[in-house]
Design a protein around this motif. Structure first.
Motif, PDB file in Angstrom:
ATOM      1  N   VAL A   1       0.811  -1.349  -0.074  1.00 40.74           N
ATOM      2  CA  VAL A   1      -0.010   0.005  -0.106  1.00 40.74           C
ATOM      3  C   VAL A   1       0.994   1.198   0.072  1.00 40.74           C
ATOM      4  O   VAL A   1       0.847   1.899   1.007  1.00 40.74           O
ATOM      5  CB  VAL A   1      -1.041  -0.125   1.171  1.00 40.74           C
ATOM      6  CG1 VAL A   1      -2.091   0.984   1.006  1.00 40.74           C
ATOM      7  CG2 VAL A   1      -1.497  -1.455   1.446  1.00 40.74           C
ATOM      8  N   PRO A   2       1.708   1.539  -1.085  1.00 34.65           N
ATOM      9  CA  PRO A   2       2.423   2.680  -1.136  1.00 34.65           C
ATOM     10  C   PRO A   2       1.806   4.060  -0.936  1.00 34.65           C
ATOM     11  O   PRO A   2       2.572   4.975  -0.658  1.00 34.65           O
ATOM     12  CB  PRO A   2       3.280   2.542  -2.645  1.00 34.65           C
ATOM     13  CG  PRO A   2       2.576   1.426  -3.182  1.00 34.65           C
ATOM     14  CD  PRO A   2       1.589   0.801  -2.393  1.00 34.65           C
ATOM     15  N   LYS A   3       0.515   3.969  -1.307  1.00 34.94           N
ATOM     16  CA  LYS A   3      -0.257   5.421  -1.218  1.00 34.94           C
ATOM     17  C   LYS A   3      -0.104   5.900   0.080  1.00 34.94           C
ATOM     18  O   LYS A   3      -0.714   7.049   0.459  1.00 34.94           O
ATOM     19  CB  LYS A   3      -1.749   5.390  -1.995  1.00 34.94           C
ATOM     20  CG  LYS A   3      -2.549   4.458  -1.116  1.00 34.94           C
ATOM     21  CD  LYS A   3      -3.629   4.071  -1.828  1.00 34.94           C
ATOM     22  CE  LYS A   3      -4.909   3.475  -0.888  1.00 34.94           C
ATOM     23  NZ  LYS A   3      -6.143   3.210  -1.590  1.00 34.94           N
ATOM     24  N   ILE A   4      -0.196   5.125   1.124  1.00 38.24           N
ATOM     25  CA  ILE A   4      -0.114   5.648   2.733  1.00 38.24           C
ATOM     26  C   ILE A   4       1.278   5.491   3.292  1.00 38.24           C
ATOM     27  O   ILE A   4       1.406   5.667   4.444  1.00 38.24           O
ATOM     28  CB  ILE A   4      -0.923   4.501   3.543  1.00 38.24           C
ATOM     29  CG1 ILE A   4      -0.503   3.118   3.488  1.00 38.24           C
ATOM     30  CG2 ILE A   4      -2.600   4.536   3.026  1.00 38.24           C
ATOM     31  CD1 ILE A   4      -1.196   2.399   4.502  1.00 38.24           C
ATOM     32  N   GLY A   5       2.154   5.770   2.358  1.00 37.60           N
ATOM     33  CA  GLY A   5       3.558   6.132   3.010  1.00 37.60           C
ATOM     34  C   GLY A   5       4.520   4.857   3.164  1.00 37.60           C
ATOM     35  O   GLY A   5       5.363   4.862   3.644  1.00 37.60           O
ATOM     36  N   ALA A   6       4.347   3.626   2.433  1.00 36.92           N
ATOM     37  CA  ALA A   6       5.109   2.616   2.531  1.00 36.92           C
ATOM     38  C   ALA A   6       6.423   2.691   2.020  1.00 36.92           C
ATOM     39  O   ALA A   6       6.821   3.623   0.985  1.00 36.92           O
ATOM     40  CB  ALA A   6       4.633   1.393   1.819  1.00 36.92           C
ATOM     41  N   SER A   7       7.558   2.203   2.551  1.00 37.54           N
ATOM     42  CA  SER A   7       8.951   2.512   2.463  1.00 37.54           C
ATOM     43  C   SER A   7       9.759   1.328   2.491  1.00 37.54           C
ATOM     44  O   SER A   7       9.466   0.453   3.419  1.00 37.54           O
ATOM     45  CB  SER A   7       9.672   3.789   3.164  1.00 37.54           C
ATOM     46  OG  SER A   7      10.008   3.558   4.284  1.00 37.54           O
ATOM     47  N   ASP A   8      11.061   1.414   2.152  1.00 34.10           N
ATOM     48  CA  ASP A   8      11.962   0.539   2.315  1.00 34.10           C
ATOM     49  C   ASP A   8      12.796   0.672   3.487  1.00 34.10           C
ATOM     50  O   ASP A   8      14.144   0.060   3.475  1.00 34.10           O
ATOM     51  CB  ASP A   8      12.685   0.143   1.012  1.00 34.10           C
ATOM     52  CG  ASP A   8      13.475   1.280   0.451  1.00 34.10           C
ATOM     53  OD1 ASP A   8      13.479   2.612   1.048  1.00 34.10           O
ATOM     54  OD2 ASP A   8      14.377   1.105  -0.458  1.00 34.10           O
ATOM     55  N   PHE A   9      12.553   1.658   4.193  1.00 39.45           N
ATOM     56  CA  PHE A   9      13.384   2.147   5.357  1.00 39.45           C
ATOM     57  C   PHE A   9      13.927   0.978   6.376  1.00 39.45           C
ATOM     58  O   PHE A   9      15.327   0.798   6.331  1.00 39.45           O
ATOM     59  CB  PHE A   9      12.691   3.062   6.286  1.00 39.45           C
ATOM     60  CG  PHE A   9      13.608   3.526   7.680  1.00 39.45           C
ATOM     61  CD1 PHE A   9      14.427   4.798   7.208  1.00 39.45           C
ATOM     62  CD2 PHE A   9      13.648   3.075   8.453  1.00 39.45           C
ATOM     63  CE1 PHE A   9      15.052   5.570   8.329  1.00 39.45           C
ATOM     64  CE2 PHE A   9      14.406   3.726   9.571  1.00 39.45           C
ATOM     65  CZ  PHE A   9      15.186   4.849   9.587  1.00 39.45           C
ATOM     66  N   GLY A  10      13.170   0.095   6.553  1.00 33.80           N
ATOM     67  CA  GLY A  10      13.717  -0.949   7.250  1.00 33.80           C
ATOM     68  C   GLY A  10      14.588  -2.001   6.791  1.00 33.80           C
ATOM     69  O   GLY A  10      15.611  -2.334   7.405  1.00 33.80           O
ATOM     70  N   TRP A  11      14.545  -2.108   5.395  1.00 37.90           N
ATOM     71  CA  TRP A  11      15.903  -2.923   4.586  1.00 37.90           C
ATOM     72  C   TRP A  11      16.917  -1.822   4.508  1.00 37.90           C
ATOM     73  O   TRP A  11      18.060  -2.525   4.554  1.00 37.90           O
ATOM     74  CB  TRP A  11      15.069  -3.296   3.247  1.00 37.90           C
ATOM     75  CG  TRP A  11      14.176  -4.356   3.107  1.00 37.90           C
ATOM     76  CD1 TRP A  11      14.721  -5.687   2.914  1.00 37.90           C
ATOM     77  CD2 TRP A  11      12.821  -4.470   3.315  1.00 37.90           C
ATOM     78  NE1 TRP A  11      13.397  -6.264   2.816  1.00 37.90           N
ATOM     79  CE2 TRP A  11      12.390  -5.604   3.125  1.00 37.90           C
ATOM     80  CE3 TRP A  11      12.032  -3.506   3.433  1.00 37.90           C
ATOM     81  CZ2 TRP A  11      10.913  -5.996   3.314  1.00 37.90           C
ATOM     82  CZ3 TRP A  11      10.675  -3.582   3.414  1.00 37.90           C
ATOM     83  CH2 TRP A  11       9.948  -4.892   3.565  1.00 37.90           C
ATOM     84  N   ARG A  12      16.713  -0.728   4.573  1.00 40.70           N
ATOM     85  CA  ARG A  12      18.134   0.120   4.384  1.00 40.70           C
ATOM     86  C   ARG A  12      18.888   0.085   5.948  1.00 40.70           C
ATOM     87  O   ARG A  12      20.028   0.081   5.700  1.00 40.70           O
ATOM     88  CB  ARG A  12      17.595   1.481   3.992  1.00 40.70           C
ATOM     89  CG  ARG A  12      17.381   1.503   2.386  1.00 40.70           C
ATOM     90  CD  ARG A  12      17.057   2.875   2.176  1.00 40.70           C
ATOM     91  NE  ARG A  12      15.801   3.532   2.269  1.00 40.70           N
ATOM     92  CZ  ARG A  12      15.612   4.631   3.085  1.00 40.70           C
ATOM     93  NH1 ARG A  12      16.527   5.272   3.658  1.00 40.70           N
ATOM     94  NH2 ARG A  12      14.322   4.946   3.097  1.00 40.70           N
ATOM     95  N   VAL A  13      18.077   0.317   6.924  1.00 35.31           N
ATOM     96  CA  VAL A  13      18.704   0.141   8.263  1.00 35.31           C
ATOM     97  C   VAL A  13      19.288  -1.187   8.438  1.00 35.31           C
ATOM     98  O   VAL A  13      20.298  -1.192   8.896  1.00 35.31           O
ATOM     99  CB  VAL A  13      17.644   0.568   9.101  1.00 35.31           C
ATOM    100  CG1 VAL A  13      18.418   0.192  10.798  1.00 35.31           C
ATOM    101  CG2 VAL A  13      17.173   2.040   9.235  1.00 35.31           C
ATOM    102  N   ALA A  14      18.697  -2.214   7.988  1.00 36.57           N
ATOM    103  CA  ALA A  14      19.178  -3.673   8.125  1.00 36.57           C
ATOM    104  C   ALA A  14      20.620  -3.741   7.295  1.00 36.57           C
ATOM    105  O   ALA A  14      21.619  -4.216   7.791  1.00 36.57           O
ATOM    106  CB  ALA A  14      18.367  -4.631   7.835  1.00 36.57           C
ATOM    107  N   ALA A  15      20.605  -3.294   6.120  1.00 43.36           N
ATOM    108  CA  ALA A  15      21.819  -3.357   5.229  1.00 43.36           C
ATOM    109  C   ALA A  15      22.798  -2.320   5.800  1.00 43.36           C
ATOM    110  O   ALA A  15      23.966  -2.942   5.933  1.00 43.36           O
ATOM    111  CB  ALA A  15      21.412  -2.676   3.728  1.00 43.36           C
TER     112      ALA A  15
END
Length: 412
Positions: free
Chosen positions: A178-192
């Motif tokens: 549901v990208p229209k409500i602000g979904a992001s890949d932030f968690g993956w970036r922090v993990a990396a």
């Protein structure tokens, strides 16, 4: 300008983040909750048709693999056992929120999902949680020992509202659905950033699509729904659901397909029994001796008439009075309807997905606390490689993982 100091920073004001912040705050920790959006809990707000399917009574914490998907669904057992659906129901009841059971243990608010959001915000207030919204996180650093002032600080977080020093960081930013409500890949970036493993994300609980030309005859049935038995996989990997199927212009949806989509692998078929619970071929052969109706009309006793007409139109042997059809033709018709095998070309993607499959690899997380191998860094909710079935299971994982994490956080 001096940095703000908190015991814990929770990033992401969704279901898991709000609940974790509230629980930690009520344990006496000084907590900051940050989100890049001005709104909180948008997924809660839109879920369940606006009434929020907030948990499921049927969840068995002793066997989470029954209702959860991931490389290791059993990882969820500890958190789910320590904060159960009954625990969350008790909280809902304490706040006077009326609810009802709709289907297979699924609990919904009587009035609105806004009641759950108001409850979560009230719980945060009870824990004196500080909220910065909208406020994006720019970067985060793990401080070497000589730079840890005051004592106990491990992280420095740079945000749009300034610098923050904290002992613990909780990533509760969800997934990509549901990208229209602000979904992001932030968690993956922090993990990396901290060398943690991740399982590649893909859409889950999502409609399946098919080749446009091949699907054309079925596209005319868009909007038609019926109960089916649906399965995918072979042998021990075979998964099956009994739910409602919905025809769409581009493919198939409805609870049956959303459930199976989390297990379906690209390039493999799904199998559908359009008339579960009966021997359709035998019923048609029996009707032959007493009926003057056409095959399609007789078939409509077991299937929606539009579906019966569309299916019968596929073969001239079925386009006649049932008394004139051969047993062989009727047997082929019944078996085809109860063993419909078709291979999707893909899914409707993140736009229509209700959940993200994949996330931070559970091998790098503690199942008791959700802390990662990176000291003081936690991941909860949809950011983890745990995804639930349709029906309130994902929210229960959000509550349970948040509770497990909040219980483990420590003050400076």
């Amino acid at each position: 300008m001096s940095a703000a100091v908190f015991d814990a920073v929770v990033i992401g004001a969704g279901a898991a983040g709000l609940f974790c912040a509230a629980q930690a705050g009520q344990r006496g920790l000084k907590v900051l909750l940050i989100d890049h959006s001005a709104q909180v809990a948008e997924k809660v707000r839109i879920s369940g048709g606006g009434r929020c399917n907030f948990t499921n009574r049927w969840l068995d914490a002793r066997a989470p693999q029954q209702h959860f998907v991931g490389a290791n669904p059993a990882f969820a057992r500890s958190a789910l056992a320590r904060f159960t659906p009954q625990d969350f129901i008790a909280l809902v009841e304490r706040h006077g929120i009326a609810y009802h059971e709709k289907h297979k243990g699924q609990l919904f608010c009587d009035r609105s999902a806004e009641d759950i959001i108001a409850m979560l915000l009230a719980e945060c207030e009870a824990g004196a949680v500080t909220r910065w919204q909208p406020c994006a996180v720019k970067n985060m650093a793990f401080l070497p020992e000589p730079q840890r002032e005051p004592v106990g600080v491990r992280y420095q977080v740079e945000s749009e509202r300034g610098s923050i020093l904290t002992r613990s960081v909780v990533v509760a930013t969800g997934g990509l659905s549901v990208p229209k409500i602000g979904a992001s890949d932030f968690g993956w970036r922090v993990a990396a950033q901290f060398g943690l493993r991740t399982v590649p994300p893909r859409p889950g609980l999502v409609p399946l699509s098919f080749d446009a030309q091949a699907w054309a005859p079925w596209a005319e049935l868009a909007g038609l729904s019926l109960p089916v038995e649906i399965s995918t996989g072979e042998g021990r990997a075979r998964v099956q659901f009994h739910e409602d199927l919905l025809f769409t212009h581009r493919g198939l949806s409805g609870p049956a397909v959303l459930q199976i989509s989390s297990y379906w692998q690209s390039g493999t078929p799904i199998r559908i029994n359009l008339a579960p619970g009966i021997d359709l071929a035998q019923r048609l052969i029996e009707a032959k001796a007493r009926s003057r109706k056409h095959v399609a009309n007789e078939l409509s006793a077991f299937l929606p008439a539009r579906l019966a007409d569309t299916w019968v139109a596929r073969d001239p042997a079925w386009q006649r009075p049932i008394a004139e059809a051969s047993d062989r033709a009727l047997r082929q018709l019944g078996e085809a309807l109860q063993r419909w095998e078709l291979t999707p070309t893909g899914t409707e993607g993140w736009r229509k997905a209700e959940v993200t499959l994949g996330g931070v690899d559970t091998r790098d997380l503690s199942q008791q606390t959700l802390e990662s191998r990176q000291s003081g860094l936690y991941f909860i909710g949809e950011a983890v490689d745990i995804a639930g079935w349709l029906g309130g299971y994902n929210f229960q994982w959000a509550w349970a993982s948040a509770h497990a994490c909040a219980s483990a956080l420590e003050p400076l």
